[in-house]
Design an enzyme around this catalytic site. Structure first.
Site, short mmCIF file in Angstrom:
data_model
loop_
_atom_site.label_atom_id
_atom_site.label_comp_id
_atom_site.label_asym_id
_atom_site.label_seq_id
_atom_site.Cartn_x
_atom_site.Cartn_y
_atom_site.Cartn_z
N CYS A 134 44.72 5.14 8.04
CA CYS A 134 45.15 5.98 9.16
C CYS A 134 45.31 7.43 8.71
O CYS A 134 46.34 7.81 8.15
CB CYS A 134 46.46 5.45 9.72
SG CYS A 134 47.12 6.47 11.03
N CYS A 137 48.19 9.32 10.29
CA CYS A 137 49.52 8.96 9.78
C CYS A 137 49.76 9.60 8.42
O CYS A 137 50.85 10.08 8.13
CB CYS A 137 49.67 7.45 9.60
SG CYS A 137 49.06 6.46 10.94
N ASP A 138 48.74 9.57 7.56
CA ASP A 138 48.96 9.89 6.15
C ASP A 138 48.25 11.16 5.66
O ASP A 138 48.47 11.58 4.53
CB ASP A 138 48.50 8.70 5.29
CG ASP A 138 49.26 7.43 5.64
OD1 ASP A 138 50.46 7.55 5.97
OD2 ASP A 138 48.67 6.34 5.61
#
Ligand code: NDP
Length: 316
Positions: A134, A137-138
């Site tokens: 992701c 997300c990261d």
């Protein structure tokens, strides 16, 4: 034991749309969100192809809007993960991770799909320490660094473009000699000065230290006469190679295809078990779009409503 008319499992576009329709049909739906509230779209950046958002919208905002809309009509939205189901009789029984079991006259399964990994042992070793599925997300953790994205579809291109805005260099590792992504996404990838597409490359292994990932070993034209190996130095390694449907808990009762997707009847959302319906990525290996999932959620609620109306008639 709690008994509900309509239980919805999953909180992506299919689950929330089913909830909106079921609530407006007075089915008093209870919706369990699953671990990833809002589903896969919460891990995407800009959604530009969902009708009604002429300027585009971010995935998380769109899912929050859907949640609010489902709640506005009275959906009982609960955080919880289904661990077991018993669809052998009526009513259907669904058990949650807190041990609670609920009885439901109709169940709508909208559990979506989960990101696929390559399956390398070294990938496991660096999961959460360089390896991610992701980017949104990261990606933040890799600002100014070099990263790699694996895959040649729309997701891979989208993630590469997103990361190109944060990172120094982005390698897009593609196993074929072409991208499967839509033309517009391909063009954005080719236009980005810091995305380097490595066609016909596969990842052999990842390497690093206890501190985290340091790089990936790749093979070019694996198994061919001109096969060669190379290493790239990256701090982040992002998988974007598709998804597997989240159907593990249902496989004892619901008919699945060879890839694990729930089989539905004709153009309906009916499964092989009366009173159990499926919508979204969990039953759709072909289209897998937010809008098609939402449409399937709508159909599932209508199918459930008609099924419940039949139950009422047959019990009077
Ligand atoms: P796709 O299935 O479309 O693409 C998966 C990619 O991963 C392919 O290029 C595939 O290669 C590659 N791949 C699969 N397994 C491996 C492996 N073991 N090693 C290396 N590469 C591998 O998945 P996506 O998640 O990209 O997209 C799913 C659906 O969602 C699509 O319909 C897509 O259009 C849609 N989507 C739309 C977006 C948008 O419109 N904004 C954004 C994101 C997704 P190969 O081509 O060789 O099979």
């Amino acid at each position: 034991m709690e008994r509900v008319k309509c239980l919805i499992i999953g909180s992506g576009p299919a689950g929330y749309t089913a909830a909106i329709y079921a609530a407006r049909a007075n089915l008093s739906p209870v919706l369990y969100t699953g671990l990833q509230m809002g589903g896969q779209l919460t891990t995407t950046t800009e959604v530009e192809n969902f009708p009604g958002y002429p300027e585009g919208v971010t995935g998380p905002v769109m899912m929050e809007d859907m949640q609010k809309q489902a709640a506005r009509f009275g959906t009982d939205i609960r955080f919880g993960v289904v661990t077991r189901v018993d669809f052998s009789g009526r009513p259907h029984r669904v058990t949650l991770d807190d041990g609670k079991t609920i009885e439901a006259d109709a169940v709508i399964v909208a559990t979506g799909a989960t990101a696929r990994y390559l399956g390398l042992p070294s990938e496991e070793q660096f999961r959460g320490a360089g390896v991610s599925a992701c980017a949104t997300c990261d990606g933040f953790f890799y600002r100014g660094k070099d990263v790699a994205v694996v895959g040649g579809g729309d997701t891979a291109c989208e993630e590469a473009i997103y990361l190109a805005g944060l990172c120094r260099e982005v390698y897009l590792i593609v196993r074929k000699n072409y991208l499967r992504a839509s033309k517009v996404m391909q063009q954005r990838v080719f236009d980005a000065p810091n995305i380097k597409v490595l066609f016909e490359h596969n990842t052999v292994e990842l390497f690093g230290t206890a501190m985290g990932l340091e790089g990936a070993r790749l093979v070019f034209r694996q198994g061919e006469a001109d096969e060669s190996f190379k290493e790239i130095c990256v701090d982040g390694f992002f998988l974007a190679i598709g998804h597997v449907p989240n159907t593990g808990v249902f496989k004892e009762f619901l008919q699945l295809d060879e890839a694990g997707y729930i089989v539905t009847s004709g153009t309906s959302t009916r499964t092989n078990v009366p009173g159990v319906f499926a919508a979204g990525d969990v039953m759709d290996p072909v289209y897998r779009q937010g809008i098609t999932s939402a449409a399937a959620g709508c159909k599932a609620a209508i199918d459930a409503e008609r099924y419940l109306a039949g139950l009422c008639l047959s019990s009077t």
